[in-house]
Design a protein around this motif. Structure first.
Motif, mmCIF file in Angstrom:
data_model
loop_
_atom_site.group_PDB
_atom_site.id
_atom_site.type_symbol
_atom_site.label_atom_id
_atom_site.label_comp_id
_atom_site.label_asym_id
_atom_site.label_seq_id
_atom_site.Cartn_x
_atom_site.Cartn_y
_atom_site.Cartn_z
ATOM 1 N N HIS A 20 0.775 -1.393 -0.098
ATOM 2 C CA HIS A 20 -0.009 0.084 -0.144
ATOM 3 C C HIS A 20 0.723 1.271 0.061
ATOM 4 O O HIS A 20 0.510 2.178 -0.767
ATOM 5 C CB HIS A 20 -1.088 -0.005 1.060
ATOM 6 C CG HIS A 20 -1.746 -1.010 1.163
ATOM 7 N ND1 HIS A 20 -2.525 -1.267 2.502
ATOM 8 C CD2 HIS A 20 -2.190 -1.966 0.448
ATOM 9 C CE1 HIS A 20 -3.140 -2.414 2.186
ATOM 10 N NE2 HIS A 20 -3.184 -2.788 0.817
ATOM 11 N N LEU A 206 -5.128 1.831 -5.866
ATOM 12 C CA LEU A 206 -4.933 1.389 -4.471
ATOM 13 C C LEU A 206 -5.390 -0.131 -4.299
ATOM 14 O O LEU A 206 -4.845 -1.044 -3.776
ATOM 15 C CB LEU A 206 -5.180 2.193 -3.576
ATOM 16 C CG LEU A 206 -4.301 3.425 -3.001
ATOM 17 C CD1 LEU A 206 -5.178 4.469 -2.249
ATOM 18 C CD2 LEU A 206 -3.085 2.984 -2.563
ATOM 19 N N GLU A 210 -3.389 -3.828 -4.221
ATOM 20 C CA GLU A 210 -3.532 -4.586 -2.724
ATOM 21 C C GLU A 210 -3.943 -5.990 -3.495
ATOM 22 O O GLU A 210 -3.201 -7.180 -2.663
ATOM 23 C CB GLU A 210 -4.924 -4.126 -2.019
ATOM 24 C CG GLU A 210 -4.975 -4.866 -0.735
ATOM 25 C CD GLU A 210 -6.409 -4.553 -0.041
ATOM 26 O OE1 GLU A 210 -7.054 -5.325 0.783
ATOM 27 O OE2 GLU A 210 -6.610 -3.413 0.021
#
Length: 292
Positions: A20, A206, A210
């Motif tokens: 992240h 994002l 992930e």
């Protein structure tokens, strides 16, 4: 390793943190550099200015990505959640069985809800539309003569097409008669026009980073033999989408929206993504389904 306990969940969260952080640093760097560049060299278009937004970008002839018709904008950015959904589903369905957890599905569904609330519907207008309207936004129609006509906000919220035939009362005061075939969809202008592209790009990149990190961690831990060749290609495809997202972030920050609108879009994208990392969401994930 399945996330079957609170300890497993916390361990996974710690491992994901570095992925992240890298993605966040990359996005933040692009946003800061692109925004600074747009200010120093005056390359951005104020999309909330009704006198400018319907015009081509002043640099559209010399800068390919300054044109709204560029292929990255038309085929990628405007269909981004479709690309994100397809990338995630392909990644999930080709993953080894132990990576096909309900937590990943719930995360995807939660992010999809964020996408809908911010860009599509929030008990009527989307959250982004409500923000624009609450900060002085007006529902406007740009007439062929160059005049601006304010129309009821509901027409913007419903994306209704207006014309002299369908809404004669709106154009009764127009000094120039409108052609019979003239039609337009009103748009919200003025106010604070948060960059919806920056919001969605930030949240999507994002989220995908992930999801890809699950496969990367498994590969690094010696689990490559459990991954099919198809899954490895899908991981590569997801990485390509993430790289395209970085490019899209750069072009958006350089050519469109005011600096503040870009920054708020980025921050709202972070907030939309962060929903899946709140204590409440983690509690929901840790809750075991009731046995019948």
């Amino acid at each position: 390793m399945a996330l079957g306990s609170a300890a497993d969940f916390r361990f996974a969260m710690r491992n994901l943190y570095l992925y992240h952080l890298k993605t966040l640093v990359a996005l933040s760097t692009i946003v800061v550099f692109g925004t600074a560049y747009s200010v120093v060299y005056n390359t951005y278009l104020d999309t909330s200015n009704p006198l400018l937004t319907h015009l081509p970008h002043p640099l559209h002839k010399s800068h390919y990505f300054a044109s709204k018709s560029n292929i990255l904008n038309v085929l990628f950015i405007k269909k981004l959640w479709g690309w994100t959904s397809a990338a995630f589903l392909a990644l999930y369905l080709t993953s080894p069985a132990r990576l096909q957890t309900r937590e990943r599905v719930y995360t995807f569904l939660a992010e999809t809800v964020m996408w809908l609330l911010f860009t599509g519907w929030f008990f009527g207008p989307s959250l982004l539309d409500r923000l624009t309207y609450s900060t002085g936004g007006e529902c406007l129609v740009h007439l062929p003569s160059g005049a601006l006509v304010t129309v009821p906000s509901e027409l913007c919220y419903t994306k209704s097409t207006v014309s002299a035939a369908t809404h004669p009362d709106l154009f009764a005061a127009s000094l120039t008669p409108l052609a019979d075939d003239w039609r337009q969809v009103p748009r919200l202008r003025r106010g604070h026009d948060v960059s919806g592209h920056m919001f969605l790009l930030t949240m999507s990149m994002l989220f995908l980073a992930e999801q890809v990190s699950h496969s990367i961690r498994m590969h690094a831990a010696g689990g490559a033999q459990e991954m099919s060749a198809v899954h490895k290609w899908v991981v590569l495809g997801n990485m390509v989408i993430i790289l395209l997202g970085y490019l899209a972030c750069y072009t958006t920050t350089v050519y469109f929206h005011t600096p503040f609108e870009k920054i708020t879009g980025f921050l709202l994208g972070l907030a939309g993504y962060a929903v899946t990392h709140t204590s409440l969401f983690r509690t929901i994930l840790r809750a075991k389904p009731r046995q019948s």
